[in-house]
Enzyme design. Structure first.
Site, PDB file in Angstrom:
ATOM      1  N   TYR A 150      -9.313   8.368  27.058  1.00  0.00           N
ATOM      2  CA  TYR A 150      -8.519   8.268  25.825  1.00  0.00           C
ATOM      3  C   TYR A 150      -8.103   6.813  25.589  1.00  0.00           C
ATOM      4  O   TYR A 150      -8.270   6.269  24.489  1.00  0.00           O
ATOM      5  CB  TYR A 150      -7.282   9.171  25.950  1.00  0.00           C
ATOM      6  CG  TYR A 150      -6.467   9.345  24.692  1.00  0.00           C
ATOM      7  CD1 TYR A 150      -6.838  10.279  23.718  1.00  0.00           C
ATOM      8  CD2 TYR A 150      -5.300   8.604  24.462  1.00  0.00           C
ATOM      9  CE1 TYR A 150      -6.073  10.458  22.566  1.00  0.00           C
ATOM     10  CE2 TYR A 150      -4.545   8.780  23.324  1.00  0.00           C
ATOM     11  CZ  TYR A 150      -4.931   9.713  22.374  1.00  0.00           C
ATOM     12  OH  TYR A 150      -4.173   9.889  21.238  1.00  0.00           O
ATOM     13  N   SER A 203      -3.713   4.731  18.675  1.00  0.00           N
ATOM     14  CA  SER A 203      -2.570   5.265  19.425  1.00  0.00           C
ATOM     15  C   SER A 203      -1.869   4.061  20.044  1.00  0.00           C
ATOM     16  O   SER A 203      -2.454   2.968  20.119  1.00  0.00           O
ATOM     17  CB  SER A 203      -3.101   6.197  20.522  1.00  0.00           C
ATOM     18  OG  SER A 203      -2.121   6.436  21.503  1.00  0.00           O
TER      19      SER A 203
HETATM   20  P1  NAD Z   1      -4.194  18.149  16.541  1.00  0.00           P
HETATM   21  O1  NAD Z   1      -4.709  18.838  17.751  1.00  0.00           O
HETATM   22  O2  NAD Z   1      -2.980  18.679  15.859  1.00  0.00           O
HETATM   23  O3  NAD Z   1      -5.344  18.025  15.442  1.00  0.00           O
HETATM   24  C1  NAD Z   1      -6.615  17.559  15.757  1.00  0.00           C
HETATM   25  C2  NAD Z   1      -7.614  18.152  14.784  1.00  0.00           C
HETATM   26  O4  NAD Z   1      -8.888  17.588  15.099  1.00  0.00           O
HETATM   27  C3  NAD Z   1      -7.769  19.672  14.875  1.00  0.00           C
HETATM   28  O5  NAD Z   1      -7.711  20.243  13.578  1.00  0.00           O
HETATM   29  C4  NAD Z   1      -9.137  19.863  15.517  1.00  0.00           C
HETATM   30  O6  NAD Z   1      -9.815  21.053  15.069  1.00  0.00           O
HETATM   31  C5  NAD Z   1      -9.860  18.618  15.044  1.00  0.00           C
HETATM   32  N1  NAD Z   1     -10.986  18.259  15.905  1.00  0.00           N
HETATM   33  C6  NAD Z   1     -11.000  18.154  17.257  1.00  0.00           C
HETATM   34  N2  NAD Z   1     -12.223  17.810  17.673  1.00  0.00           N
HETATM   35  C7  NAD Z   1     -12.999  17.700  16.565  1.00  0.00           C
HETATM   36  C8  NAD Z   1     -14.352  17.370  16.335  1.00  0.00           C
HETATM   37  N3  NAD Z   1     -15.184  17.115  17.351  1.00  0.00           N
HETATM   38  N4  NAD Z   1     -14.798  17.333  15.068  1.00  0.00           N
HETATM   39  C9  NAD Z   1     -13.974  17.595  14.035  1.00  0.00           C
HETATM   40  N5  NAD Z   1     -12.687  17.933  14.178  1.00  0.00           N
HETATM   41  C10 NAD Z   1     -12.211  17.984  15.434  1.00  0.00           C
HETATM   42  O7  NAD Z   1      -3.971  16.628  17.008  1.00  0.00           O
HETATM   43  P2  NAD Z   1      -3.104  15.413  16.417  1.00  0.00           P
HETATM   44  O8  NAD Z   1      -1.994  15.178  17.359  1.00  0.00           O
HETATM   45  O9  NAD Z   1      -2.820  15.615  14.975  1.00  0.00           O
HETATM   46  O10 NAD Z   1      -4.130  14.219  16.642  1.00  0.00           O
HETATM   47  C11 NAD Z   1      -4.856  13.606  15.587  1.00  0.00           C
HETATM   48  C12 NAD Z   1      -5.242  12.210  16.021  1.00  0.00           C
HETATM   49  O11 NAD Z   1      -4.071  11.446  16.288  1.00  0.00           O
HETATM   50  C13 NAD Z   1      -6.091  12.132  17.288  1.00  0.00           C
HETATM   51  O12 NAD Z   1      -7.092  11.149  17.146  1.00  0.00           O
HETATM   52  C14 NAD Z   1      -5.089  11.717  18.340  1.00  0.00           C
HETATM   53  O13 NAD Z   1      -5.696  11.039  19.418  1.00  0.00           O
HETATM   54  C15 NAD Z   1      -4.204  10.802  17.530  1.00  0.00           C
HETATM   55  N6  NAD Z   1      -2.879  10.581  18.093  1.00  0.00           N
HETATM   56  C16 NAD Z   1      -2.039  11.622  18.315  1.00  0.00           C
HETATM   57  C17 NAD Z   1      -0.790  11.366  18.843  1.00  0.00           C
HETATM   58  C18 NAD Z   1       0.189  12.463  19.132  1.00  0.00           C
HETATM   59  O14 NAD Z   1       1.154  12.196  19.836  1.00  0.00           O
HETATM   60  N7  NAD Z   1      -0.013  13.675  18.618  1.00  0.00           N
HETATM   61  C19 NAD Z   1      -0.400  10.058  19.134  1.00  0.00           C
HETATM   62  C20 NAD Z   1      -1.288   9.019  18.890  1.00  0.00           C
HETATM   63  C21 NAD Z   1      -2.528   9.302  18.362  1.00  0.00           C
END
Ligand code: NAD
Length: 262
Positions: free
Chosen positions: A157, A144
């Site tokens: 985080y 991130s």
């Molecule tokens: P999201 O909530 O849309 O998807 C996350 C997925 O992870 C879900 O399908 C959930 O069921 C799964 N999950 C959660 N805990 C789990 C576990 N213990 N085991 C297996 N699966 C699990 O979230 P997203 O925004 O797509 O985030 C995905 C990644 O991107 C994360 O690591 C997040 O930190 C990172 N990220 C997101 C953003 C943002 O702005 N959305 C920015 C930077 C980084």
């Protein structure tokens, strides 16, 4: 149709939703066989079925990435079905926000378990297959901008996302002789369920309107006030997955509309 990943086998964790799901779609479009690994099995199955309906090879595997047995079983199921694993995207993640002095220890540990234990366990399960195949591989961690910068309320985080860079650099060194690369993608804010949940939480914690959280907190430092998209992140995931040599390893690439510039 391009095929930058033909004959490649990919496992993407957290691929039932958001960024992971788009990476799975992109990899499938490029000819990879894609395993959707997620703790939400119903959504993972639905995502895999969508890919299969479009003509791709896909499977859903149930795994809570914090559980060593479940991770090992999921990777074993993919290897059993398809014979190996070439690309791991460790992407599953959640967000929990509190000021540090109010952060419940259990929630701190849960955050580190999902983001760091999850990355460790999935990597540990996949590496032997990448080493044994002679084809090398690509390990991609979902970092991130918070792998580089801090924000209030996000201590675990930010800590975990910084930690992934250390893990990637270590795997880059250990994996090099086997042709295994490790890199980190560092997105800015992307409108996924993870972020949609944070907007009202941050509004409450910071005493602001939701609109102000978006404009004055989340997108304040971007060059154009725009959210990064799942497609933007998936393009970077494709670059790291398809890069042909160890020249691109141990790196972290920020995709954030200029929120953070290296
Ligand atoms: P999201 O909530 O849309 O998807 C996350 C997925 O992870 C879900 O399908 C959930 O069921 C799964 N999950 C959660 N805990 C789990 C576990 N213990 N085991 C297996 N699966 C699990 O979230 P997203 O925004 O797509 O985030 C995905 C990644 O991107 C994360 O690591 C997040 O930190 C990172 N990220 C997101 C953003 C943002 O702005 N959305 C920015 C930077 C980084």
């Amino acid at each position: 149709m391009s095929s930058k990943l033909s004959n490649k086998i990919a496992i993407v964790t957290g691929a039932a939703s958001g960024i992971g799901k788009e990476i799975a779609v992109t990899y499938a479009r490029e000819g990879a066989r894609v395993a959707i690994a997620d703790m939400n099995m119903a959504a993972a199955q639905a995502a895999a079925d969508e890919l299969k309906a479009g003509g791709a090879s896909a499977m859903a595997v149930a795994a809570d990435v914090t559980d060593e047995n479940q991770v090992n079983a999921a990777v074993a199921a993919v290897v059993q079905a398809w014979g190996g694993v070439d690309i791991l995207v460790s992407n599953a993640g959640i967000q929990i926000v509190h000021p540090l002095e109010e952060f419940p220890f259990a929630e701190w540990k849960k955050m580190l378990a999902i983001h760091l234990d999850g990355a460790f366990l999935t990597t540990k399960a996949c590496l032997p297959h990448m080493y044994a195949s002679g084809r090398g591989g690509s390990i991609i961690y979902m970092g991130s901008v918070h792998s580089k910068e801090a924000s209030v309320l996000k201590a675990p985080y930010v800590t975990a996302k910084h930690g992934l860079i250390g893990l990637a650099k270590t795997i880059a060194k250990e994996g090099a002789k086997h042709g295994v690369r490790a890199n980190v993608i560092c997105p800015g804010f992307v409108r996924t369920p993870l972020v949609d949940k944070q907007i009202p939480e941050q509004a409450k914690a910071l005493g602001m309107s939701e609109d102000d959280v978006i404009k004055k907190v989340m997108l304040k430092e971007t060059v154009d006030g725009e959210f990064t998209t799942v497609a933007d992140v998936a393009e970077v995931a494709l670059l790291f997955a398809s890069f042909p040599s160890n020249a691109l390893t141990g790196q972290s690439l920020v995709v954030s509309h200029g929120w953070f510039m290296q």
